[in-house]
Design a protein around this motif. Structure first.
Motif, PDB file in Angstrom:
ATOM      1  N   LEU A 139       0.848  -1.293  -0.116  1.00 56.96           N
ATOM      2  CA  LEU A 139       0.096  -0.112  -0.031  1.00 56.96           C
ATOM      3  C   LEU A 139       0.932   1.283  -0.045  1.00 56.96           C
ATOM      4  O   LEU A 139       0.560   2.185  -0.583  1.00 56.96           O
ATOM      5  CB  LEU A 139      -0.865  -0.105   1.056  1.00 56.96           C
ATOM      6  N   LEU A 140       1.896   1.515   0.713  1.00 51.44           N
ATOM      7  CA  LEU A 140       2.781   2.486   0.539  1.00 51.44           C
ATOM      8  C   LEU A 140       3.453   2.546  -0.794  1.00 51.44           C
ATOM      9  O   LEU A 140       3.434   3.773  -1.175  1.00 51.44           O
ATOM     10  CB  LEU A 140       4.043   2.216   1.758  1.00 51.44           C
ATOM     11  N   GLY A 141       3.551   1.384  -1.518  1.00 53.85           N
ATOM     12  CA  GLY A 141       4.094   1.496  -2.980  1.00 53.85           C
ATOM     13  C   GLY A 141       3.005   2.440  -3.779  1.00 53.85           C
ATOM     14  O   GLY A 141       3.580   3.067  -4.701  1.00 53.85           O
ATOM     15  N   GLY A 142       1.708   2.323  -3.466  1.00 53.11           N
ATOM     16  CA  GLY A 142       1.066   3.021  -4.067  1.00 53.11           C
ATOM     17  C   GLY A 142       1.496   4.592  -3.939  1.00 53.11           C
ATOM     18  O   GLY A 142       1.331   5.529  -5.119  1.00 53.11           O
ATOM     19  N   ILE A 162       6.101  -0.430  -5.052  1.00 50.54           N
ATOM     20  CA  ILE A 162       5.739  -1.503  -4.236  1.00 50.54           C
ATOM     21  C   ILE A 162       7.193  -2.166  -3.693  1.00 50.54           C
ATOM     22  O   ILE A 162       7.184  -2.561  -2.551  1.00 50.54           O
ATOM     23  CB  ILE A 162       5.130  -2.594  -5.022  1.00 50.54           C
ATOM     24  N   VAL A 163       8.188  -2.384  -4.456  1.00 50.94           N
ATOM     25  CA  VAL A 163       9.453  -2.890  -4.025  1.00 50.94           C
ATOM     26  C   VAL A 163       9.828  -2.166  -2.964  1.00 50.94           C
ATOM     27  O   VAL A 163      10.414  -2.619  -1.928  1.00 50.94           O
ATOM     28  CB  VAL A 163      10.269  -3.500  -4.967  1.00 50.94           C
ATOM     29  N   LEU A 164      10.142  -0.925  -3.295  1.00 48.27           N
ATOM     30  CA  LEU A 164      10.483   0.063  -2.036  1.00 48.27           C
ATOM     31  C   LEU A 164       9.834   0.027  -0.827  1.00 48.27           C
ATOM     32  O   LEU A 164      10.489  -0.058   0.111  1.00 48.27           O
ATOM     33  CB  LEU A 164      10.597   1.292  -2.925  1.00 48.27           C
ATOM     34  N   GLY A 165       8.551   0.142  -1.163  1.00 46.77           N
ATOM     35  CA  GLY A 165       7.696   0.134   0.251  1.00 46.77           C
ATOM     36  C   GLY A 165       7.752  -1.023   0.922  1.00 46.77           C
ATOM     37  O   GLY A 165       7.778  -1.025   2.275  1.00 46.77           O
TER      38      GLY A 165
END
Length: 310
Positions: A10-13, A246-249
């Motif tokens: 969700l943070l990746g959004g 998404i990967v980073l999040g």
């Protein structure tokens, strides 16, 4: 672990919305806007001004600020970016670095140094959540942010694939000179791409202000996150920014389960790992050069056909 995975996705959004504009600028105009994070914070402050001073509801304020940010991007490209690009690779970097400093100090003078947030203006949305099985709690605002990210990227994909503007953007991204010969005004396309990129930065800033506190000097950190998401997902790929975000999040979310400092450190380590892998592949294939290091995958901004036609 499952909760950390969901929260990271969700943070990746948010990172996808923030990174999409940066990726679009490089994919079409071919330069990196170092003021991108500061423009996002500026958009957040404009939303705060519209809410606190003009009395607009939050979502109406966001809708009103997005075209203002788009107009700002159009003006910046027409009056500043286009001129500096003709000066070589280094001048645009120095110019946008200076623009970021101007924005930071301008926001400090206009809005003060106190941290601010839209959290108090969105009611229960700032803390409301849905309860899932296994004791997992999912915030409503992160879900909305992720859905908006998918919607924005999907809309841009449709525009790039099926509209006259999209064909012009793809042609200009592939070869500006050839596009000019085909009757496309490359300068107008660059201005439109900059308008879209800055509007996306403003939208990302608004979501950041909803979920966290901001201050005039928060832009550089957002630029780093955006750049990492772009490199992980592949410069020039819209959906790649979602994957990179998404990967980073997820990396940051898992890092936060280890320690508070691990939140950012884990994301940086993943970024360095991907960057190292790209370096290795570029060297092993004997491609060389910065363009080979950040080789763009097939995307709407760069058609995969052998002829390179839009």
């Amino acid at each position: 672990m499952l909760d950390a995975l969901i929260q990271g996705v969700l943070l990746g959004g948010y990172y996808a919305i923030l990174a999409a504009g940066l990726s679009l600028m490089f994919g079409v105009i071919r330069f990196i806007n170092l003021a991108h994070g500061d423009l996002a914070i500026f958009g957040a402050y404009l939303v705060l001004f519209a809410v606190e001073v003009l009395g607009l509801p939050v979502w109406w304020a966001v809708a009103a600020v997005i075209p203002v940010m788009a107009a700002l991007g159009w003006v910046l490209q027409a009056t500043l970016f286009a001129r500096t690009i003709r000066g070589g690779f280094l001048l645009p970097l120095l110019t946008t670095f200076g623009l970021g400093a101007v924005l930071q100090n301008g926001m400090f003078g206009l809005f003060g140094s106190d941290t601010k947030s839209l959290g108090n203006h969105i009611g229960s949305l700032s803390w409301a959540s849905w309860q899932l099985p296994f004791g997992i709690s999912v915030g409503q605002l992160p879900v909305i942010t992720f859905l908006v990210a998918v919607g924005v990227l999907g809309t841009l994909q449709l525009v790039l694939s099926f509209t006259r503007l999209g064909r012009a953007i793809r042609a200009t991204a592939s070869d500006p000179e050839a596009a000019e010969l085909c009757g496309i005004d490359a300068r107008a396309v660059h201005r439109m791409a900059a308008a879209i990129a800055v509007a996306l930065a403003g939208l990302a800033g608004a979501f950041l202000a909803m979920r966290a506190q901001i201050n005039p000097y928060a832009g550089p950190a957002q630029l780093i996150f955006a750049f990492e998401a772009v490199v992980i997902g592949g410069i020039g790929s819209l959906w790649g920014t979602l994957v990179g975000g998404i990967v980073l999040g997820v990396a940051q979310s898992f890092g936060a389960t280890i320690s508070a400092q691990g939140f950012q450190l884990a994301g940086h380590l993943v970024f360095l790992g991907v960057l190292g892998a790209r370096l290795y592949l570029a060297h092993s294939r004997n491609l060389g050069g910065w363009r080979s290091l950040l080789k763009m995958p097939a995307s709407p901004l760069k058609p995969a056909t052998s002829e390179g036609r839009s």
